[in-house]
Design an enzyme around this catalytic site. Sequence first.
Site, PDB file in Angstrom:
ATOM      1  N   TYR A 281       0.786  -1.210  -0.031  1.00  0.00           N
ATOM      2  CA  TYR A 281      -0.104  -0.046  -0.080  1.00  0.00           C
ATOM      3  C   TYR A 281       0.882   1.193  -0.174  1.00  0.00           C
ATOM      4  O   TYR A 281       0.612   2.350  -0.451  1.00  0.00           O
ATOM      5  CB  TYR A 281      -0.812   0.115   1.328  1.00  0.00           C
ATOM      6  CG  TYR A 281      -2.421  -0.608   0.908  1.00  0.00           C
ATOM      7  CD1 TYR A 281      -2.187  -2.127   0.772  1.00  0.00           C
ATOM      8  CD2 TYR A 281      -3.561  -0.001   1.324  1.00  0.00           C
ATOM      9  CE1 TYR A 281      -3.345  -2.564   0.506  1.00  0.00           C
ATOM     10  CE2 TYR A 281      -4.618  -0.652   1.165  1.00  0.00           C
ATOM     11  CZ  TYR A 281      -4.677  -1.925   0.883  1.00  0.00           C
ATOM     12  OH  TYR A 281      -5.951  -2.604   0.978  1.00  0.00           O
TER      13      TYR A 281
ATOM     14  N   LYS B  93       3.320 -15.399   2.452  1.00  0.00           N
ATOM     15  CA  LYS B  93       3.332 -16.288   1.000  1.00  0.00           C
ATOM     16  C   LYS B  93       4.896 -16.411   1.123  1.00  0.00           C
ATOM     17  O   LYS B  93       5.694 -16.275   0.152  1.00  0.00           O
ATOM     18  CB  LYS B  93       2.876 -15.310  -0.006  1.00  0.00           C
ATOM     19  CG  LYS B  93       2.630 -16.083  -1.421  1.00  0.00           C
ATOM     20  CD  LYS B  93       1.580 -17.110  -1.268  1.00  0.00           C
ATOM     21  CE  LYS B  93       1.615 -18.136  -2.845  1.00  0.00           C
ATOM     22  NZ  LYS B  93       0.759 -19.250  -2.775  1.00  0.00           N
TER      23      LYS B  93
ATOM     24  N   ASP C  10      -3.081 -18.429   0.534  1.00  0.00           N
ATOM     25  CA  ASP C  10      -4.122 -19.094  -0.211  1.00  0.00           C
ATOM     26  C   ASP C  10      -4.768 -19.928   0.757  1.00  0.00           C
ATOM     27  O   ASP C  10      -5.991 -20.329   0.831  1.00  0.00           O
ATOM     28  CB  ASP C  10      -3.512 -19.747  -1.321  1.00  0.00           C
ATOM     29  CG  ASP C  10      -2.295 -20.465  -1.299  1.00  0.00           C
ATOM     30  OD1 ASP C  10      -1.838 -20.369  -0.025  1.00  0.00           O
ATOM     31  OD2 ASP C  10      -1.683 -21.057  -2.127  1.00  0.00           O
TER      32      ASP C  10
ATOM     33  N   ASP D  85      -6.374  -6.976   4.451  1.00  0.00           N
ATOM     34  CA  ASP D  85      -7.353  -6.238   3.589  1.00  0.00           C
ATOM     35  C   ASP D  85      -8.514  -7.410   3.208  1.00  0.00           C
ATOM     36  O   ASP D  85      -9.648  -7.273   3.199  1.00  0.00           O
ATOM     37  CB  ASP D  85      -6.935  -5.275   2.665  1.00  0.00           C
ATOM     38  CG  ASP D  85      -7.956  -4.684   2.028  1.00  0.00           C
ATOM     39  OD1 ASP D  85      -9.287  -4.171   2.547  1.00  0.00           O
ATOM     40  OD2 ASP D  85      -7.995  -4.684   0.505  1.00  0.00           O
TER      41      ASP D  85
ATOM     42  N   ASP E  62     -12.310  -8.751   4.847  1.00  0.00           N
ATOM     43  CA  ASP E  62     -13.509  -9.098   4.312  1.00  0.00           C
ATOM     44  C   ASP E  62     -14.150 -10.299   4.309  1.00  0.00           C
ATOM     45  O   ASP E  62     -15.348 -10.491   4.550  1.00  0.00           O
ATOM     46  CB  ASP E  62     -13.497  -8.545   3.092  1.00  0.00           C
ATOM     47  CG  ASP E  62     -13.749  -6.873   2.727  1.00  0.00           C
ATOM     48  OD1 ASP E  62     -13.409  -6.178   3.666  1.00  0.00           O
ATOM     49  OD2 ASP E  62     -14.345  -6.428   1.845  1.00  0.00           O
TER      50      ASP E  62
HETATM   51  C1  IPM Z   1     -10.303  -1.309   4.085  1.00  0.00           C
HETATM   52  C2  IPM Z   1     -10.593  -0.562   2.739  1.00  0.00           C
HETATM   53  C3  IPM Z   1      -9.336   0.338   2.402  1.00  0.00           C
HETATM   54  C4  IPM Z   1      -8.360  -0.550   2.589  1.00  0.00           C
HETATM   55  C5  IPM Z   1      -9.611   0.976   1.224  1.00  0.00           C
HETATM   56  C6  IPM Z   1     -10.868   1.933   1.086  1.00  0.00           C
HETATM   57  C7  IPM Z   1      -8.353   1.986   0.932  1.00  0.00           C
HETATM   58  O1  IPM Z   1     -10.760  -1.658   1.816  1.00  0.00           O
HETATM   59  O2  IPM Z   1     -10.081  -0.413   5.234  1.00  0.00           O
HETATM   60  O3  IPM Z   1     -10.293  -2.185   4.338  1.00  0.00           O
HETATM   61  O4  IPM Z   1      -7.939  -1.062   1.400  1.00  0.00           O
HETATM   62  O5  IPM Z   1      -7.267  -0.522   3.586  1.00  0.00           O
HETATM   63 MG    MG Z   2     -10.708  -3.526   2.773  1.00  0.00          MG
END
Ligand code: IPM
Ligand code: MG
Length: 356
Positions: free
Chosen positions: A142, A191, A223, A247, A251
């Site tokens: 990032y 990884k 993975d 990240d 999710d």
């Molecule tokens: C998160 C989001 C952010 C990230 C984006 C919006 C920059 O997806 O906080 O998980 O990738 O960190």
């Molecule tokens: Mg995110």
Amino acid sequence: MNYRIAVIAGDGIGPEVTSQAVKVMKRTGEKFGHDFEFTYAYAGGCAIDKKGECLPEETLEICRRSDAVLLGAVGGPKWDDLPGPKRPEKALLGLRKDLGLYANLRPAVMFEELAGDCPLKPEIVKGGIDLMVVRELTGGIYFGERGTKETEMGPAAYDVEQYSEGEVRRIAETAFGMAMKRGKKVTSVDKANVLDSSRLWRRVTEGVAKEYPEVETNYMYVDNAAMQMVRDPKQFDVLLTSNMFGDILSDEASQVTGSIGMLPSASLGEGSFGMYEPVHGSAPDIAGRDLANPMATILSAAMMMRYTFGLKEEADAVESAVEKVLAAGCRTADIAGEGMKIYGTEETGNMIAEAI
Ligand code: IPM
Ligand code: MG
């Protein structure tokens, strides 16, 4: 006590959900005798529109003067065509970096009342999921070197994944410290079968693990971790990850627990200062329609009370208020089962505030 909170409502559903969290915090303050003081600041798309840039210096100043930041969400289709450095999301990255918030805590807990929303078979999640992703937040791909160059296959773009020993050590220490307060298990995700940065990550983590003999440590390729998350999520306690792996896996973890609308997060640095935000995004499709689930933001406010202010009883009160209203059948559209009454954002916030 007096606590100063910078509120960055942001875009999309951000303003709706943060205002419910502010309401719940005010109610908690009344009940427990604290003065939560809120200062509002712009970041993201609304800041581009109002101030000409996604993260105005004035916003950073307000954050630096505060004890904690409550953030809604940033971004939306209106700003999607802007070049990378000008996009609303850049504000988030700038806040994390400028405020030194390298440790992102993302707990994924399955609420008993919402077990029916879990997409996995009941026998896989029986007994509940309770894990925490500890994601490195100010390094890796990032923030690595990036650029473009010419190649035989045409113009190319690159982003570099780089981690220093110091960066890995401090986030590993956060993860092991967290595990000591939880289930005493750390799964470090990498990884290392392919990447040098992952081999360094693993080596440094192994060193930190030695300082925590009580914690059971294992190492998993990313993975495999993604697969294990849907095969047997109960095996996880603390997941230690790089910025990008965290990240993605956070999710995935959120969906496994039922709804991303329920999950809070904390971003911390060296001191007690922190930024608190829901894991979900700005959901422009439902913005302004009183449809959003404010629980993730309200639970983020609870994390703020716990981690930045050290107000354990107050944080517990907020979390149990959320559980109470869930048990009473309060559901926003994202978590409503078939035939259940759907509650609005505002009404949900009111119910939680009243349950404190
Ligand atoms: C998160 C989001 C952010 C990230 C984006 C919006 C920059 O997806 O906080 O998980 O990738 O960190
Ligand atoms: Mg995110």
